[in-house]
Write an enzyme that holds these catalytic residues in place. Structure first.
Site: not given
Ligand code: NAD
Length: 484
Positions: A51, A148, A178, A182, A216, A235, A240, A331
């Site tokens: 966005r 996820k 993920h 591994k 963890e 979670d 996993h 945790k």
């Molecule tokens: P985040 O909140 O850091 O980032 C979200 C992203 O989505 C941003 O780039 C934002 O601009 C974009 N976004 C939000 N609303 C939007 C919209 N309406 N249109 C277009 N883009 C939009 O989230 P994250 O931590 O990067 O997680 C992303 C996905 O990955 C989620 O499904 C989360 O559950 C999954 N996930 C994240 C992690 C992690 O370590 N961060 C681990 C496992 C899974």
């Protein structure tokens, strides 16, 4: 030993959520490492889509920061970084809006592998899938990668599957776990199915029990209210740990082929018994070492969500009936470690008098830290003191055993993204697998919710609640020590 580099085909990868935490910590640095390693053809393109109102230069600057922060210094070659960044561009898009889609359409090329990484909240998956089709950006060969959590129960997982299925076939959908990327997890299959040594013993006749631990040290501070809606069961266990259990318990697939492997995993999940409340221990960490408690971190003093869970799981099939699988994860525990330990039974008859010195054979598969394997075997205690027995580890650290290539084990994400480009779904969860996992998980969670069970408190830096020790003690067994 030098690892064999097999480059993938030229691709266009669109990363929705390309400015988010996951993209910056894992996806972009992972892609850079594969570029550095020569796996990615230089004509490939990575298109960030989110966005934020950024241009290409702004996105490249963000990606450069991510590379500097998350890629090891010995892989940060300025020339390669610049060449990699030149392959990046950005399109501002709202998943729920109309702007940006035509621009994105103009960026993806004909004749290249086309993949879309949905690194956004799952509530946006449907919007993205729909718009990719509406604007003619996805084609029948395109792949989508979804993150996820895949649902929070069976109903929501089914709804997500249904929404994706409206626009993509199962063969196009890559559900990421993920853990499956591994190195050691894949090695589990190699150890089992590329050696004759273990498989004949891999059954309840010879295996006393299996322990799977994912411990963890971190708390949920900073994402407590998010975590509180999930808890350790949703979670970690449903996805996993379930995947690890499947890889240990499954029958040999007829071929190392995505559907053959996933069919076997699905059969394991379907054979899991319901878990009795007596076989579940849940906990919440207390304050300690200068950090707050779970209840403080989740900002709900009445929360009944678990930050720790241990459970005894039985598999009702010919191979495993009578061999319990003990799972635990939490945790704020004593150490950060993930391992699978397979404890074998006693020999049927001992010819030695030294019963005291005898210990069971244990095969330990370490996922982190120091991926590797360790087989505990009995030998004679050295020296002239008679025929006394002692146990020694046959230790194999992959990093040591494999030299340079072993020390350079790729991160799970980069391996999985390369598999998406190759079109190999073996290490991704199939829709029916995810639904079967929820079918087993849902009644367990509903059970403790209906009973109003409260998690037991446990000390930060400990091995979890006392009751978890009892879960094994009462079966005449004990948990392995949690340590790095
Ligand atoms: P985040 O909140 O850091 O980032 C979200 C992203 O989505 C941003 O780039 C934002 O601009 C974009 N976004 C939000 N609303 C939007 C919209 N309406 N249109 C277009 N883009 C939009 O989230 P994250 O931590 O990067 O997680 C992303 C996905 O990955 C989620 O499904 C989360 O559950 C999954 N996930 C994240 C992690 C992690 O370590 N961060 C681990 C496992 C899974």
């Amino acid at each position: 030993m030098v690892s064999r580099v097999i480059p993938v085909d030229v691709f266009d990868l669109v990363v929705f959520g390309g400015t988010g935490d996951l993209a910056q910590r894992k996806i972009i640095p992972g892609l850079y490492r594969r570029y550095w390693g020569g796996h990615i053809p230089p004509e490939s393109c990575i298109i960030g889509a989110a966005r934020s109102d950024l241009d290409d230069a702004g996105y490249r600057a963000l990606a450069r920061e991510a590379i500097i922060e998350y890629v090891a210094e010995d892989k940060r070659d300025p020339e390669i970084i610049e060449a990699f960044l030149a392959r990046l561009s950005y399109v501002a898009i709202d998943a729920k809006g109309t702007g940006g889609w035509d621009k994105l359409k103009a960026r993806v090329r004909k004749g290249t592998v086309r993949a879309f990484y949905f690194s956004v909240a799952p509530s946006l998956f449907g919007d993205l899938a729909e718009r990719l089709h509406l604007h003619g950006i996805a084609n029948p060969e395109s792949r989508i990668v979804v993150e996820k959590p895949f649902g929070r129960d069976l109903e929501s997982a089914k709804a997500l599957n249904a929404v994706l299925a409206q626009h993509f076939t199962e063969a196009q959908i890559y559900r990421i776990d993920h853990y499956l990327g591994k190195e050691t997890v894949q090695n589990l299959m190699a150890v089992r199915f590329a050696n004759i040594l273990f498989e004949p013993l891999w059954k309840s006749e010879y295996v006393d029990h299996v322990q799977i631990t994912v411990a963890e040290t971190v708390s949920v501070d900073g994402r407590g209210s998010y975590y509180d809606r999930a808890g350790a069961m949703r979670d970690m266990v449903q996805n996993h740990m379930m995947q690890l259990l499947c890889l240990i318990a499954m029958e040999p697939p007829y071929h190392f082929d995505p559907d053959a492997v996933r069919d076997e995993k699905l059969k394991v999940i379907r054979a899991l018994d319901p878990v009795s409340p007596d076989d579940i221990v849940r906990g919440q960490y207390l304050a300690g070492n200068g950090q707050g408690s779970y209840l403080e971190h989740c900002e709900d003093p009445a929360s009944k969500t678990e930050s720790y869970i241990a459970l005894k799981v039985n598999i009702s099939n010919w191979r495993w009936k009578g061999t319990p699988f003990y799972l635990r994860t939490g945790k704020r525990l004593r150490a950060r470690t993930s391992e699978i330990a397979i404890t074998f039974r006693e020999p049927p008859h001992s010819i030695f008098d030294d019963a005291e010195g005898w210990r069971e054979n244990v095969l330990v598969i370490r996922l982190q830290p120091n991926e590797g394997m360790n087989l505990k075997v009995m030998i004679k205690e050295p020296g002239p003191g008679g025929m006394r027995l002692t146990q020694v580890p046959l230790d194999m650290s992959f990093a040591e055993a494999l030299g340079e290539s072993g020390a350079d084990i790729p991160d799970a994400y980069e391996r999985l993204i390369m598999d998406v480009i190759r079109g190999n779904q073996t290490l991704f969860m199939r829709g029916d697998e995810v639904e079967a996992a929820w079918s087993w998980t849902d009644p367990i969670i509903e059970g403790w919710e209906e009973r109003g069970d409260k998690p037991m408190p446990y000390d930060a830096g400990s091995s979890g609640p006392e009751d978890a020790l009892m879960l094994m003690h009462r079966d005449g067994r004990r948990w392995r020590e949690i340590r790095e």
